[in-house]
Design a protein around this motif. Structure first.
Motif, PDB file in Angstrom:
ATOM      1  N   ALA A 341      41.139  80.080  63.234  1.00  0.00           N
ATOM      2  CA  ALA A 341      40.818  78.920  62.406  1.00  0.00           C
ATOM      3  C   ALA A 341      39.365  78.488  62.543  1.00  0.00           C
ATOM      4  CB  ALA A 341      41.743  77.749  62.751  1.00  0.00           C
ATOM      5  N   ALA A 342      38.719  78.816  63.659  1.00  0.00           N
ATOM      6  CA  ALA A 342      37.307  78.469  63.823  1.00  0.00           C
ATOM      7  C   ALA A 342      36.438  79.162  62.787  1.00  0.00           C
ATOM      8  CB  ALA A 342      36.837  78.820  65.232  1.00  0.00           C
ATOM      9  N   LEU A 343      36.945  80.251  62.192  1.00  0.00           N
ATOM     10  CA  LEU A 343      36.187  80.934  61.138  1.00  0.00           C
ATOM     11  C   LEU A 343      35.955  80.019  59.946  1.00  0.00           C
ATOM     12  CD1 LEU A 343      37.891  84.452  61.155  1.00  0.00           C
ATOM     13  CD2 LEU A 343      35.643  83.856  62.057  1.00  0.00           C
ATOM     14  N   THR A 344      36.869  79.085  59.729  1.00  0.00           N
ATOM     15  CA  THR A 344      36.676  78.161  58.610  1.00  0.00           C
ATOM     16  C   THR A 344      35.409  77.342  58.794  1.00  0.00           C
ATOM     17  OG1 THR A 344      38.023  76.443  59.687  1.00  0.00           O
ATOM     18  CG2 THR A 344      39.157  77.981  58.237  1.00  0.00           C
ATOM     19  N   VAL A 345      35.124  76.942  60.033  1.00  0.00           N
ATOM     20  CA  VAL A 345      33.909  76.173  60.299  1.00  0.00           C
ATOM     21  C   VAL A 345      32.680  77.035  60.075  1.00  0.00           C
ATOM     22  CG1 VAL A 345      32.651  74.868  62.056  1.00  0.00           C
ATOM     23  CG2 VAL A 345      35.139  74.700  61.918  1.00  0.00           C
ATOM     24  N   ASP A 346      32.741  78.309  60.493  1.00  0.00           N
ATOM     25  CA  ASP A 346      31.607  79.215  60.275  1.00  0.00           C
ATOM     26  C   ASP A 346      31.319  79.390  58.789  1.00  0.00           C
ATOM     27  OD1 ASP A 346      31.487  79.548  63.004  1.00  0.00           O
ATOM     28  OD2 ASP A 346      32.678  81.400  62.995  1.00  0.00           O
ATOM     29  N   VAL A 347      32.377  79.610  58.001  1.00  0.00           N
ATOM     30  CA  VAL A 347      32.190  79.818  56.564  1.00  0.00           C
ATOM     31  C   VAL A 347      31.674  78.553  55.883  1.00  0.00           C
ATOM     32  CG1 VAL A 347      33.385  80.314  54.393  1.00  0.00           C
ATOM     33  CG2 VAL A 347      33.906  81.660  56.447  1.00  0.00           C
ATOM     34  N   LEU A 348      32.270  77.407  56.213  1.00  0.00           N
ATOM     35  CA  LEU A 348      31.820  76.149  55.615  1.00  0.00           C
ATOM     36  C   LEU A 348      30.383  75.819  56.018  1.00  0.00           C
ATOM     37  CD1 LEU A 348      35.015  73.951  56.021  1.00  0.00           C
ATOM     38  CD2 LEU A 348      34.107  74.895  53.897  1.00  0.00           C
ATOM     39  N   SER A 349      30.000  76.173  57.250  1.00  0.00           N
ATOM     40  CA  SER A 349      28.627  75.942  57.690  1.00  0.00           C
ATOM     41  C   SER A 349      27.655  76.796  56.883  1.00  0.00           C
ATOM     42  CB  SER A 349      28.482  76.251  59.188  1.00  0.00           C
ATOM     43  OG  SER A 349      29.261  75.374  59.966  1.00  0.00           O
ATOM     44  N   GLN A 350      28.045  78.041  56.619  1.00  0.00           N
ATOM     45  CA  GLN A 350      27.200  78.909  55.793  1.00  0.00           C
ATOM     46  C   GLN A 350      27.047  78.351  54.378  1.00  0.00           C
ATOM     47  OE1 GLN A 350      29.032  82.776  55.992  1.00  0.00           O
ATOM     48  NE2 GLN A 350      28.713  82.961  58.216  1.00  0.00           N
ATOM     49  N   GLN A 351      28.080  77.663  53.912  1.00  0.00           N
ATOM     50  CA  GLN A 351      28.027  77.041  52.578  1.00  0.00           C
ATOM     51  C   GLN A 351      27.336  75.677  52.612  1.00  0.00           C
ATOM     52  OE1 GLN A 351      32.159  76.847  51.482  1.00  0.00           O
ATOM     53  NE2 GLN A 351      32.348  79.063  51.153  1.00  0.00           N
ATOM     54  N   GLU A 352      26.903  75.252  53.812  1.00  0.00           N
ATOM     55  CA  GLU A 352      26.263  73.955  54.023  1.00  0.00           C
ATOM     56  C   GLU A 352      27.171  72.800  53.579  1.00  0.00           C
ATOM     57  OE1 GLU A 352      22.423  73.983  52.209  1.00  0.00           O
ATOM     58  OE2 GLU A 352      21.620  75.463  53.616  1.00  0.00           O
ATOM     59  N   ALA A 353      28.475  72.993  53.787  1.00  0.00           N
ATOM     60  CA  ALA A 353      29.440  71.945  53.455  1.00  0.00           C
ATOM     61  C   ALA A 353      29.447  70.877  54.541  1.00  0.00           C
ATOM     62  CB  ALA A 353      30.841  72.540  53.302  1.00  0.00           C
ATOM     63  N   VAL A 354      29.406  69.619  54.131  1.00  0.00           N
ATOM     64  CA  VAL A 354      29.427  68.513  55.090  1.00  0.00           C
ATOM     65  C   VAL A 354      30.686  68.555  55.936  1.00  0.00           C
ATOM     66  CG1 VAL A 354      29.472  66.001  55.301  1.00  0.00           C
ATOM     67  CG2 VAL A 354      27.994  67.074  53.609  1.00  0.00           C
ATOM     68  N   GLN A 355      31.790  68.995  55.343  1.00  0.00           N
ATOM     69  CA  GLN A 355      33.073  68.989  56.043  1.00  0.00           C
ATOM     70  C   GLN A 355      33.114  69.931  57.242  1.00  0.00           C
ATOM     71  OE1 GLN A 355      32.588  69.334  52.812  1.00  0.00           O
ATOM     72  NE2 GLN A 355      34.098  68.214  51.587  1.00  0.00           N
ATOM     73  N   ALA A 356      32.152  70.838  57.357  1.00  0.00           N
ATOM     74  CA  ALA A 356      32.146  71.764  58.488  1.00  0.00           C
ATOM     75  C   ALA A 356      32.042  71.023  59.810  1.00  0.00           C
ATOM     76  CB  ALA A 356      30.995  72.754  58.349  1.00  0.00           C
ATOM     77  N   LYS A 357      31.254  69.949  59.847  1.00  0.00           N
ATOM     78  CA  LYS A 357      30.986  69.276  61.111  1.00  0.00           C
ATOM     79  C   LYS A 357      31.312  67.788  61.107  1.00  0.00           C
ATOM     80  CE  LYS A 357      27.261  72.470  62.355  1.00  0.00           C
ATOM     81  NZ  LYS A 357      25.821  72.588  62.721  1.00  0.00           N
ATOM     82  N   SER A 358      31.350  67.176  59.944  1.00  0.00           N
ATOM     83  CA  SER A 358      31.466  65.715  59.895  1.00  0.00           C
ATOM     84  C   SER A 358      32.656  65.271  59.064  1.00  0.00           C
ATOM     85  CB  SER A 358      30.186  65.101  59.310  1.00  0.00           C
ATOM     86  OG  SER A 358      29.065  65.430  60.088  1.00  0.00           O
ATOM     87  N   PHE A 359      33.112  64.061  59.352  1.00  0.00           N
ATOM     88  CA  PHE A 359      34.123  63.383  58.554  1.00  0.00           C
ATOM     89  C   PHE A 359      33.441  62.409  57.599  1.00  0.00           C
ATOM     90  CE2 PHE A 359      36.455  64.526  62.398  1.00  0.00           C
ATOM     91  CZ  PHE A 359      37.651  65.001  61.891  1.00  0.00           C
TER      92      PHE A 359
END
Length: 475
Positions: A341-359
């Protein structure tokens, strides 16, 4: 007397979207009403326990303050890491901070575990304390209830039991493949490594001196140059950054000789992934674990969790599925994939999605803010300021702000003018004007902030005073 050392600096990316870098899992109420961190504090308090030492990341020290005050444990010691360096350096700086009492028994424990039977847990710890006082290092092995390749394992041949009921550890096996894990369970000689360590302070420091001396000098420097900052001890950033990022097991424990294990059979769970939460949760007759506004229809062995009461999560015809919904993120995964599931954070971070790290809700030492609406040249936020809390004295280069008080009272400074506002009253802060917001009351202050301007980022702040001694540019 046992001195608890609670390790609370991780990000918990495998529990996205509920756990994120800005507010990780240990501070979240995953099981029960209290957070995992608060539950850890609770089981390590009372007679026979000294006030805890908490090692956490600098970003989380104010969250630790809030949650310890809720537990009426404000006498703890907080050590703030400027950068994450895993459990090895975190454990070492805690031990070095206690070097004046080398015979004190310390217990290193993660902050993200669930233990159902507190009395059974404490009984095992008390038995292990007798060995720890004699310069031994005691780990805790959990009888496995299923094949779990994601856990580290301890090989404990049970024939070697001492007078205290502790057993000799033969070796470590870190996250075996499934076939190996199945054989290990069948042998009845392998136990899950609970990640807890009980030993004398001097014993642990000596172990680092023998097996990881390169960490000792860096951690000693980080402590020697550390600074007291409000309610915490901030480690020196440059010195601590020299530490290798390494787990305690790899740095020391796997090289240490003659260690003992206490068998911990008390309903232990490591909240490392969604399967762990599913296993620790009550289930319906079809094996489904439901949480929040979630409904299962013809589903089997699935986890359905809605963090928002306004979002109805409905599973229909699902089997072995994990579905988790928050205000701004939804995870749908097969149970076999939750370790990734941590891969979701990697992919979202590559997309520069705010949801990768913040609420949407961002916590600050004074309270929190959340974005309600964001458009071209405008943003609407909701702010909550705790009683006695205050934002920094600040100004903005690119935006003006309009504040409307909806609950509580606000003391507003704009330039040289100080005004007290109550419910339904508002004020305007022109672009570039120096201003501050405070809550002088005894109840939380809720306020709507409307921003307008060419740039609305959180880094558009010139800060002049701040009672929280923050050095980074945040609201």
């Amino acid at each position: 007397m046992i001195y608890p050392v609670i390790l609370a600096g991780g990000c918990g990316t495998r529990l996205w979207p509920v756990s994120r870098q800005s507010f990780p899992k240990q501070f979240t109420s995953l099981v029960g009403e209290k957070s995992l961190f608060q539950q850890t504090l609770d089981r390590l308090s009372g007679p026979g326990f000294a006030p805890a030492i908490v090692v956490t990341h600098d970003d989380y020290r104010f969250i630790v303050d809030d949650q310890t005050q809720e537990e009426d444990q404000a006498d703890i010691t907080v050590i703030a890491e400027p950068v994450a360096r895993n459990t090895g350096p975190a454990a070492l700086v805690a031990a070095l901070s206690m070097q004046d009492t080398p015979d004190a028994v310390m217990m290193l424990i993660p902050s993200d575990h669930v233990i159902e039977d507190k009395k059974a847990f404490e009984a095992v710890v008390r038995s292990a304390e007798k060995v720890a006082k004699k310069e031994g290092i005691v780990l805790f092995g959990v009888p496995p209830t299923r094949v779990e390749p994601g856990f580290g394992h301890l090989h404990i041949p049970q024939a070697n039991t001492d007078e205290n009921g502790l057993q000799q550890i033969a070796n470590f096996v870190e996250k075996p493949d499934r076939a190996t894990a199945e054989k290990m369970i069948d042998s009845a000689e392998y136990f899950w490594n609970a990640g807890m360590v009980l030993c004398r302070v001097g014993t642990l420091v000596d172990a680092f001196m023998e097996h990881a001396p390169q960490l000792v000098s860096a951690c000693e420097s980080a402590l020697a140059w550390a600074e007291e900052d409000l309610s915490c001890l901030k480690l020196h950033a440059e010195a601590y950054a020299q530490c290798e990022s390494i787990a305690l097991d790899y740095a020391v424990l796997e090289h240490q000789r003659n260690m003992r294990a206490a068998i911990l059979d008390c309903g232990w769970s490591d909240m490392g992934n969604w399967s762990a939460l599913q296993n620790a949760s009550p289930k319906d007759c079809d094996g489904n674990a439901l949480s929040g506004n979630a409904t299962a229809i013809r589903c089997e062995n699935s986890l359905l969790k809605s963090e928002n009461p306004d979002i109805a999560l409905v599973g229909l015809g699902l089997e072995d599925i994990v579905a988790v919904a928050t205000d701004d993120g939804i995870l749908v995964a097969h149970s076999d994939a939750v370790d990734d599931a941590a891969l979701t954070v990697d992919v979202l971070s590559q997309q520069e999605a705010v949801q990768a790290k913040s609420f949407r809700r961002n916590y600050r030492p004074w309270g929190y803010f959340e974005t309600l609406s964001l458009g071209h040249r405008f943003q609407v936020k909701r702010l909550m300021v705790k009683p006695g809390g205050q934002l920094s004295l600040q100004s903005h280069v690119h935006r003006a702000e309009h504040w409307v008080v909806v609950a509580g009272s606000a003391r507003v400074t704009i330039g040289d003018k100080v005004t007290l506002l109550t419910e339904d009253q508002s004020t305007y802060i022109p672009l570039g004007e120096i201003h501050r917001l405070e809550n002088p009351g005894k109840l939380p202050l809720h306020l709507i902030e409307v921003q307008s301007g060419s740039y609305l980022g959180e880094d558009d702040i010139a800060r002049y005073e701040d009672i929280y001694n923050r050095t980074t540019i945040v609201a």
